[in-house]
Design a protein around this motif. Structure first.
Motif, mmCIF file in Angstrom:
data_model
loop_
_atom_site.group_PDB
_atom_site.id
_atom_site.type_symbol
_atom_site.label_atom_id
_atom_site.label_comp_id
_atom_site.label_asym_id
_atom_site.label_seq_id
_atom_site.Cartn_x
_atom_site.Cartn_y
_atom_site.Cartn_z
ATOM 1 N N VAL A 160 -55.882 32.277 33.401
ATOM 2 C CA VAL A 160 -54.894 31.202 33.349
ATOM 3 C C VAL A 160 -53.496 31.751 33.071
ATOM 4 C CG1 VAL A 160 -54.284 29.008 32.311
ATOM 5 C CG2 VAL A 160 -56.673 29.609 32.596
ATOM 6 N N SER A 161 -53.325 32.400 31.925
ATOM 7 C CA SER A 161 -51.980 32.904 31.636
ATOM 8 C C SER A 161 -51.724 34.183 32.422
ATOM 9 C CB SER A 161 -51.811 33.149 30.138
ATOM 10 O OG SER A 161 -52.540 34.280 29.745
ATOM 11 N N GLN A 162 -52.761 34.831 32.896
ATOM 12 C CA GLN A 162 -52.673 36.062 33.685
ATOM 13 C C GLN A 162 -51.833 37.126 33.017
ATOM 14 O OE1 GLN A 162 -51.652 34.854 37.642
ATOM 15 N NE2 GLN A 162 -53.625 33.871 37.923
ATOM 16 N N SER A 163 -51.901 37.146 31.697
ATOM 17 C CA SER A 163 -51.138 38.163 30.983
ATOM 18 C C SER A 163 -52.052 39.283 30.499
ATOM 19 C CB SER A 163 -50.409 37.514 29.805
ATOM 20 O OG SER A 163 -51.282 36.630 29.133
ATOM 21 N N ASN A 164 -53.361 39.088 30.577
ATOM 22 C CA ASN A 164 -54.339 40.152 30.309
ATOM 23 C C ASN A 164 -54.149 40.898 29.005
ATOM 24 O OD1 ASN A 164 -55.866 39.980 32.802
ATOM 25 N ND2 ASN A 164 -53.934 40.622 33.744
ATOM 26 N N GLU A 165 -53.814 40.195 27.931
ATOM 27 C CA GLU A 165 -53.601 40.941 26.681
ATOM 28 C C GLU A 165 -54.898 41.231 25.951
ATOM 29 O OE1 GLU A 165 -51.868 37.828 26.827
ATOM 30 O OE2 GLU A 165 -49.751 38.250 26.406
ATOM 31 N N LEU A 166 -55.867 40.318 26.065
ATOM 32 C CA LEU A 166 -57.046 40.441 25.214
ATOM 33 C C LEU A 166 -58.204 41.126 25.937
ATOM 34 C CD1 LEU A 166 -57.081 36.901 23.601
ATOM 35 C CD2 LEU A 166 -56.303 39.011 22.565
ATOM 36 N N GLY A 167 -59.039 41.767 25.148
ATOM 37 C CA GLY A 167 -60.239 42.384 25.706
ATOM 38 C C GLY A 167 -61.284 42.505 24.624
ATOM 39 N N ILE A 168 -62.517 42.826 25.019
ATOM 40 C CA ILE A 168 -63.576 43.052 24.038
ATOM 41 C C ILE A 168 -63.781 44.552 23.934
ATOM 42 C CG2 ILE A 168 -65.989 42.623 23.458
ATOM 43 C CD1 ILE A 168 -65.843 40.034 24.923
ATOM 44 N N PHE A 169 -63.728 45.066 22.721
ATOM 45 C CA PHE A 169 -63.823 46.505 22.502
ATOM 46 C C PHE A 169 -65.105 46.838 21.738
ATOM 47 C CE2 PHE A 169 -59.529 45.254 23.102
ATOM 48 C CZ PHE A 169 -58.973 46.247 23.887
ATOM 49 N N ASN A 170 -65.558 48.069 21.845
ATOM 50 C CA ASN A 170 -66.784 48.567 21.208
ATOM 51 C C ASN A 170 -68.027 47.886 21.778
ATOM 52 O OD1 ASN A 170 -65.229 50.223 19.694
ATOM 53 N ND2 ASN A 170 -65.191 48.860 17.920
ATOM 54 N N ARG A 171 -69.173 48.281 21.197
ATOM 55 C CA ARG A 171 -70.431 47.790 21.775
ATOM 56 C C ARG A 171 -71.333 47.157 20.721
ATOM 57 N NH1 ARG A 171 -73.024 52.525 25.038
ATOM 58 N NH2 ARG A 171 -72.264 53.689 23.248
ATOM 59 N N GLY A 172 -72.325 46.439 21.201
ATOM 60 C CA GLY A 172 -73.346 45.862 20.324
ATOM 61 C C GLY A 172 -72.751 44.973 19.260
ATOM 62 N N ASP A 173 -73.307 45.066 18.039
ATOM 63 C CA ASP A 173 -72.781 44.164 17.015
ATOM 64 C C ASP A 173 -71.456 44.659 16.433
ATOM 65 O OD1 ASP A 173 -73.767 46.223 15.569
ATOM 66 O OD2 ASP A 173 -75.221 45.047 14.415
ATOM 67 N N HIS A 174 -70.927 45.755 16.996
ATOM 68 C CA HIS A 174 -69.590 46.175 16.579
ATOM 69 C C HIS A 174 -68.520 45.697 17.556
ATOM 70 C CE1 HIS A 174 -70.741 48.621 13.150
ATOM 71 N NE2 HIS A 174 -71.828 48.928 13.830
ATOM 72 N N SER A 175 -68.920 44.947 18.560
ATOM 73 C CA SER A 175 -67.932 44.446 19.526
ATOM 74 C C SER A 175 -66.900 43.584 18.823
ATOM 75 C CB SER A 175 -68.617 43.579 20.587
ATOM 76 O OG SER A 175 -69.657 44.270 21.181
ATOM 77 N N GLU A 176 -65.667 43.733 19.272
ATOM 78 C CA GLU A 176 -64.589 42.956 18.659
ATOM 79 C C GLU A 176 -63.578 42.571 19.714
ATOM 80 O OE1 GLU A 176 -62.362 44.137 15.099
ATOM 81 O OE2 GLU A 176 -64.055 45.451 14.671
ATOM 82 N N ILE A 177 -62.976 41.435 19.523
ATOM 83 C CA ILE A 177 -61.842 41.043 20.353
ATOM 84 C C ILE A 177 -60.616 41.766 19.808
ATOM 85 C CG2 ILE A 177 -60.316 39.109 20.934
ATOM 86 C CD1 ILE A 177 -62.934 38.776 22.248
ATOM 87 N N SER A 178 -59.773 42.241 20.696
ATOM 88 C CA SER A 178 -58.508 42.794 20.241
ATOM 89 C C SER A 178 -57.554 42.859 21.419
ATOM 90 C CB SER A 178 -58.724 44.176 19.639
ATOM 91 O OG SER A 178 -57.537 44.612 19.047
ATOM 92 N N THR A 179 -56.334 43.306 21.137
ATOM 93 C CA THR A 179 -55.384 43.479 22.230
ATOM 94 C C THR A 179 -55.372 44.948 22.621
ATOM 95 O OG1 THR A 179 -53.681 43.708 20.560
ATOM 96 C CG2 THR A 179 -53.859 41.583 21.621
ATOM 97 N N PHE A 180 -54.977 45.220 23.842
ATOM 98 C CA PHE A 180 -54.879 46.616 24.269
ATOM 99 C C PHE A 180 -53.785 47.291 23.475
ATOM 100 C CE2 PHE A 180 -56.908 44.505 27.809
ATOM 101 C CZ PHE A 180 -57.981 45.353 27.997
ATOM 102 N N ASP A 181 -53.979 48.601 23.301
ATOM 103 C CA ASP A 181 -53.100 49.395 22.436
ATOM 104 C C ASP A 181 -51.666 48.911 22.306
ATOM 105 O OD1 ASP A 181 -54.688 51.092 21.262
ATOM 106 O OD2 ASP A 181 -54.362 52.797 22.622
#
Ligand code: SF4
Ligand code: SF4
Ligand code: SF4
Ligand code: SF4
Ligand code: FES
Lengths: 525, 174
Positions: A160-181
């Motif tokens: 929608v906003s097409q700004s692509n700031e957010l992503g899911i990082f790490n794996r398994g139960d350590h996965s977290e939402i965050s922004t790219f560097d």
């Protein structure tokens, strides 16, 4: 158009629609987190389980297309068990944060737990700790522990906003939402992620900790931030307005609204408003009640004729324009009516989603009324007649939303060339203190305090209802026009100050919560 | 007030009832005069009655080990309060592990009905009803208790701690 049976009821659905869409259209409740009607299908939360006849195991409704003759059921014990265990997995690492979580009271986890859960947790492991209170950007705070990784927010920034700031990082139960560097979640639509987050992982900085969700009442209105006219829901209680959220309207804004629009509740609150009318005499400013001021002013306005001018901004309702223009042209016999345009250059701007350059909700409506009354004066006419002293009294219907009226100082100077300035205004602005001797400032009602309609950029007229009353003494433009023309009007005293006129329907959707009357009858204003 | 109207002859003999009442009053008067130790009434305010330590009187906000408030400003007490006499303003704490805390916590003691619902609603044992119960004051304002009074009044000697140990709970992964 395939036919299918849902919970024993036969229905016909659109070609290619998924089971969850069919159920959503029918108003059948189905537990879900990751599916959102405005986003693509992810199928990650595994909560939307349905039983389909002929299939050995339960299926997810959001990623299964309806086929001819499909028999779907989501009330069986099998489905309930599946949802319960799905929920159990979501809650394994979920912190016990509800007391300090802004989402509490409108949280998907709380709702589904009360409906399907209510088990004793059997997990003996320690919970995985993640980042808390992460600053994602200027508007949003993230709490990773509360996140259930539904990926709605990620899909929003991608699709929608097409700004692509957010992503899911790490794996398994350590996965977290965050922004790219090093990037920040900073776009004009960032707060929509807070709305669509089904849990309290994303919270709005502006609203954080200011109220609990259950203390707020709600009322629908129309955003007056720009000419798109997004449908909104305002949240308020006796302490004022606290937040704004979008309401789905396919024709206008879909599911979203911009971040600027969410700030508009601020200027309607009492501390930003003129509560009394002010009159500037030789001896300085004196204060009177708005109705009395409008009557007092009528002695100067009533004479009318060519010496009287009216300046209108595109921030009032069509009904008000019709009234005031009718009174000025017919009773006061003046055609000196002008349209104050704030940022002409950027009027046509559009960001291809919602935000438009015309920062007035009802420019179209104003122009339509102008046309109907054959008013064709230009701004240059006003400037020359003011300079020549042909206009002695100016009535200005000032902008409600001052953010995009940067040149207020210059305009105050321009109008000061007239002998008398009558400024009708909702929100306070320091520039108005410089109005000359023989000026009045008369407080107006804001857009949430009146009924009427706004005509948006494409000519769609949208009706809005009164939400509540904040400054009960303030006048609408129509009332001010009547009083200034010396007419007698009767204004019904407002008995519902800062409460809605008719109690809204119970906003609690699930049955078990309706039963909890004790909590939901509380928080009365 | 209800008045009982008796029919018949007994109505005429009320004098006997009056005399019976006077006899009881006089009996106690004389007993108290000669046996002051056993008198049931107290010479309030010089003499005070000792209530049980579990008496539910004025509220106490409990504190953590470092003396800061335990309250997380969840507003459950305010939601639960039938008298609607609790007013809390929450704010963001600079320590992210605390996150939310009350910058103002007020109880209007004159509206409070001492039901103890706030105590029951609190998820973190942050508010209790204590044994203290006498509240003199000169005007209504004196009865709106803020954090100063609820948590740190001199009688509490620096604040009451909860029996719940947060550190232990955190270590256990709760
Ligand atoms: S996200 Fe929901 S369940 Fe989790 S802490 Fe917040 S309110 Fe409670
Ligand atoms: S932050 Fe919210 S919307 Fe985003 S993935 Fe987590 S739970 Fe879903
Ligand atoms: S004791 Fe009862 S009335 Fe008093 S503050 Fe607590 S909940 Fe409210
Ligand atoms: S219920 Fe307890 S933690 Fe919550 S606001 Fe009241 S005293 Fe504070
Ligand atoms: S809504 Fe279907 S899997 Fe999440």
């Amino acid at each position: 158009m395939p036919k299918c049976t849902i919970n024993g009821k036969e229905i016909e659905v659109k070609d290619g629609s998924t089971v969850i869409e069919a159920m959503h259209d029918q108003g059948i409740h189905v537990a879900h987190y990751c599916w959102h009607p405005g986003l693509s299908v992810a199928g990650v939360c595994r909560l939307c389980m349905v039983d389909i006849e002929g299939m050995p195991r339960v299926q997810i409704a959001c990623n299964t297309t309806v086929t001819e003759g499909m028999k779907i059921n989501n009330t069986s014990q099998k489905v309930k068990d599946a949802v319960k265990w799905g929920l159990d997995f979501h809650l394994i690492n979920h912190p016990l944060d509800c007391p300090i979580c802004d989402q509490a009271g409108e949280c998907g986890l709380q709702d589904q737990y009360m409906e399907f859960g209510k088990y004793d947790p059997e997990m003996a492991e320690k919970k995985v700790k993640k980042h808390k209170v992460m600053d994602l950007g200027p508007t949003v705070v993230l709490d990773s522990e509360r996140c259930i990784l539904c990926s709605r927010c990620v899909r929003f920034t991608k699709e929608v906003s097409q700004s692509n700031e957010l992503g899911i990082f790490n794996r398994g139960d350590h996965s977290e939402i965050s922004t790219f560097d090093g990037q920040k979640l900073d776009n004009n639509y960032s707060l929509n992620t807070v709305d669509i987050c089904p849990v309290g992982a994303l919270t709005s900085k502006d609203f954080r900790f200011r109220q609990r969700a259950w203390y707020l009442k709600e009322g629908n209105s129309i955003c007056n931030g720009c000419s798109t006219g997004c449908n909104i829901k305002t949240y308020f209680n006796k302490e004022g307005f606290f937040r704004v959220k979008p309401v789905y309207n396919k024709e206008v804004n879909g599911h979203w609204m911009c971040d600027d629009g969410r700030d508009l509740y601020k200027f309607v609150n009492r501390d930003h408003r003129y509560l009394k009318a002010s009159h500037r005499q030789e001896s300085g400013w004196s204060q009177i009640l708005p109705g009395a001021a409008a009557k007092e002013v009528s002695t100067h306005v009533k004479a009318g004729g060519e010496e009287l001018a009216l300046v209108l901004t595109g921030q009032y309702t069509t009904e008000e324009y019709e009234k005031i223009i009718g009174i000025f042209t017919k009773d006061l016999k003046t055609k000196n009516i002008f349209h104050w345009v704030n940022n002409k250059e950027s009027f046509e701007a559009f960001d291809n989603l919602l935000i438009r350059g015309d920062k007035n909700p009802n420019t179209k409506g104003l122009l339509q009324v102008f046309e109907k009354n054959q008013i064709s004066k230009t701004w240059a006419d006003l400037e020359t007649s003011l300079k020549a002293g042909a206009i002695k009294t100016v009535v200005v219907a000032g902008p409600e939303n001052l953010k995009f009226y940067k040149d207020l100082d210059a305009k105050v100077q321009l109008f000061s060339q007239a002998k008398k300035v009558i400024w009708l205004q909702t929100a306070k602005h320091p520039a108005l203190e410089k109005l000359p001797i023989n000026s009045w400032i008369i407080p107006m009602k804001s857009f949430v305090e009146k009924e009427g309609s706004f005509v948006n950029y494409k000519g769609l007229s949208q009706k809005m209802n009164k939400v509540t009353t904040i400054v009960s003494e303030a006048l609408t433009l129509a009332e001010a026009a009547e009083l200034m023309a010396g007419h007698q009007i009767s204004i019904k005293p407002d008995t519902h100050i800062l409460t809605d006129a008719d109690r809204p329907l119970d906003q609690v959707m699930s049955e078990h919560r309706k039963k909890n009357e004790f909590v939901f009858k509380r928080g009365t204003v | 007030m209800s008045v009982v109207q008796r029919d018949g002859e007994t109505r005429k003999w009320y004098l006997l009832g009056v005399l019976g009442g006077l006899w009881i009053t006089g009996h106690h008067l004389i007993k108290n005069l000669f046996n002051r130790k056993q008198m049931i009434t107290l010479n309030y305010p010089e003499e005070k009655y000792e209530y049980s330590p579990r008496f539910k009187g004025n509220h106490v906000l409990t504190v953590k080990k470092d003396g800061s408030l335990r309250c997380t400003a969840c507003m459950l007490c305010a939601t639960n309060c039938p008298a609607e006499c609790i007013r809390i303003v929450a704010s963001e704490h600079e320590d992210p592990s605390v996150e939310k805390f009350p910058i103002s916590y007020e109880i209007d003691m004159l509206r409070c009905v001492f039901c103890g619902f706030c105590e029951e609603a609190c998820p973190v044992d942050a508010i209790r009803l204590g044994p203290e119960w006498q509240v003199p004051g000169l005007c209504g304002d004196n009865f709106i208790y803020g954090i100063d009074r609820l948590a740190y009044r001199p009688q509490l000697k620096g604040g009451i701690q909860s029996f719940v140990d947060d550190e232990e709970r955190h270590k256990a992964g709760i």
